[in-house]
Motif scaffolding. Structure first.
Motif, PDB file in Angstrom:
ATOM      1  N   TRP A 182       0.677  -1.300  -0.103  1.00 19.83           N
ATOM      2  CA  TRP A 182      -0.060  -0.097  -0.127  1.00 19.83           C
ATOM      3  C   TRP A 182       0.886   1.136  -0.088  1.00 19.83           C
ATOM      4  O   TRP A 182       1.685   1.501   0.533  1.00 19.83           O
ATOM      5  CB  TRP A 182      -0.814   0.184   1.168  1.00 19.83           C
TER       6      TRP A 182
ATOM      7  N   ILE B 224       0.113   5.755   6.258  1.00 25.94           N
ATOM      8  CA  ILE B 224      -0.390   4.481   5.753  1.00 25.94           C
ATOM      9  C   ILE B 224       0.831   3.171   6.228  1.00 25.94           C
ATOM     10  O   ILE B 224       1.951   3.526   5.758  1.00 25.94           O
ATOM     11  CB  ILE B 224      -0.939   4.267   4.213  1.00 25.94           C
TER      12      ILE B 224
ATOM     13  N   ILE C  73      -4.466   3.502   7.543  1.00 27.68           N
ATOM     14  CA  ILE C  73      -4.386   4.780   7.604  1.00 27.68           C
ATOM     15  C   ILE C  73      -4.576   5.275   8.881  1.00 27.68           C
ATOM     16  O   ILE C  73      -5.777   5.174   9.512  1.00 27.68           O
ATOM     17  CB  ILE C  73      -4.896   5.785   6.611  1.00 27.68           C
TER      18      ILE C  73
ATOM     19  N   VAL D 255      -4.953   6.643  -2.759  1.00 24.53           N
ATOM     20  CA  VAL D 255      -4.451   5.240  -2.087  1.00 24.53           C
ATOM     21  C   VAL D 255      -4.321   4.286  -3.202  1.00 24.53           C
ATOM     22  O   VAL D 255      -5.308   4.079  -3.921  1.00 24.53           O
ATOM     23  CB  VAL D 255      -5.554   4.757  -1.128  1.00 24.53           C
TER      24      VAL D 255
END
Length: 146
Positions: free
Chosen positions: A88, A99, A106, A120
């Motif tokens: 991520w 994150i 997050i 994202v």
């Protein structure tokens, strides 16, 4: 009319449409190509077709977010499809938020007020990527410690 004569007439009559259909199939196969002709044992494919390819990943959009300044944020991101595990990343998060690259969570204490457009992105194990974009509004509280 004897029974054998009637049977031979029926047999001859029924062979006509069958012969015509087989002849028509042969003509179509020659004029259109072998992909239209009915398959038989001599035209079996040489390699099996694999249908197990994983679908492309998709990041689930959490929707627009609204929080107060100095609140603790906790927003889990999720993805579907693709090949797990995912890696991520996020762009333009509110000040104080970050994150987790392996879980997609997050979190953090939101320090800056304003509206941000956050993107994202998830990258799956095969290298395919997907992203979701949403706005995150951080409101400055008139009395943060009242």
């Amino acid at each position: 009319m004897s029974r054998s004569t009637r049977t031979s007439r029926i047999a001859r009559a029924s062979r006509g449409p069958v012969t015509l259909a087989l002849g028509l199939t042969a003509v179509l196969a020659v004029s259109v190509g072998p992909s239209v002709a009915a398959p038989h044992a001599s035209t079996a494919s040489t390699a099996p077709v694999s249908r197990t390819a994983a679908a492309a990943p998709a990041v689930v959009n959490p929707g627009n977010q609204v929080d107060y300044q100095y609140d603790h944020a906790s927003l889990p991101m999720t993805a579907t499809g693709g090949t797990s595990p995912y890696t991520w990343s996020a762009a333009n998060l509110p000040t104080g938020a970050s994150i987790n690259a392996s879980t997609g969570l997050i979190s953090g204490v939101l320090r800056g007020a304003g509206i941000r457009t956050v993107t994202v992105t998830a990258r799956d194990a095969a290298g395919a990527t997907a992203s979701a974009t949403f706005t995150w509004r951080v409101i400055r509280d008139a009395c943060p410690r009242c």
